[in-house]
Write a protein that holds these residues in place. Structure first.
Motif: not given
Length: 60
Positions: A2-6, A9-15, A22-32
């Protein structure tokens, strides 16, 4: 796994060129933020819930 998948996903979003999420998620904020670092500017975005920097209090 699960960690590897997350992280993948972050590296794919970064590109991406534009952020839609939704910016209510810390994951989304990190991706942005990773997108901004990579591009050297704040990429265009559309938040489906909160705008960047808005208060995180919700009416009950």
């Amino acid at each position: 796994m699960v960690s590897e998948s997350a992280l993948l996903d972050l590296f794919l979003l970064r590109d991406c060129d534009v952020f839609i999420g939704a910016f209510h998620s810390q994951y989304s904020r990190l991706a942005y933020q990773l997108m901004a670092i990579k591009q050297g500017l704040h990429p265009p975005f559309s938040s489906v819930h909160l705008s960047w920097g808005s208060t995180l209090t919700y009416p009950l």
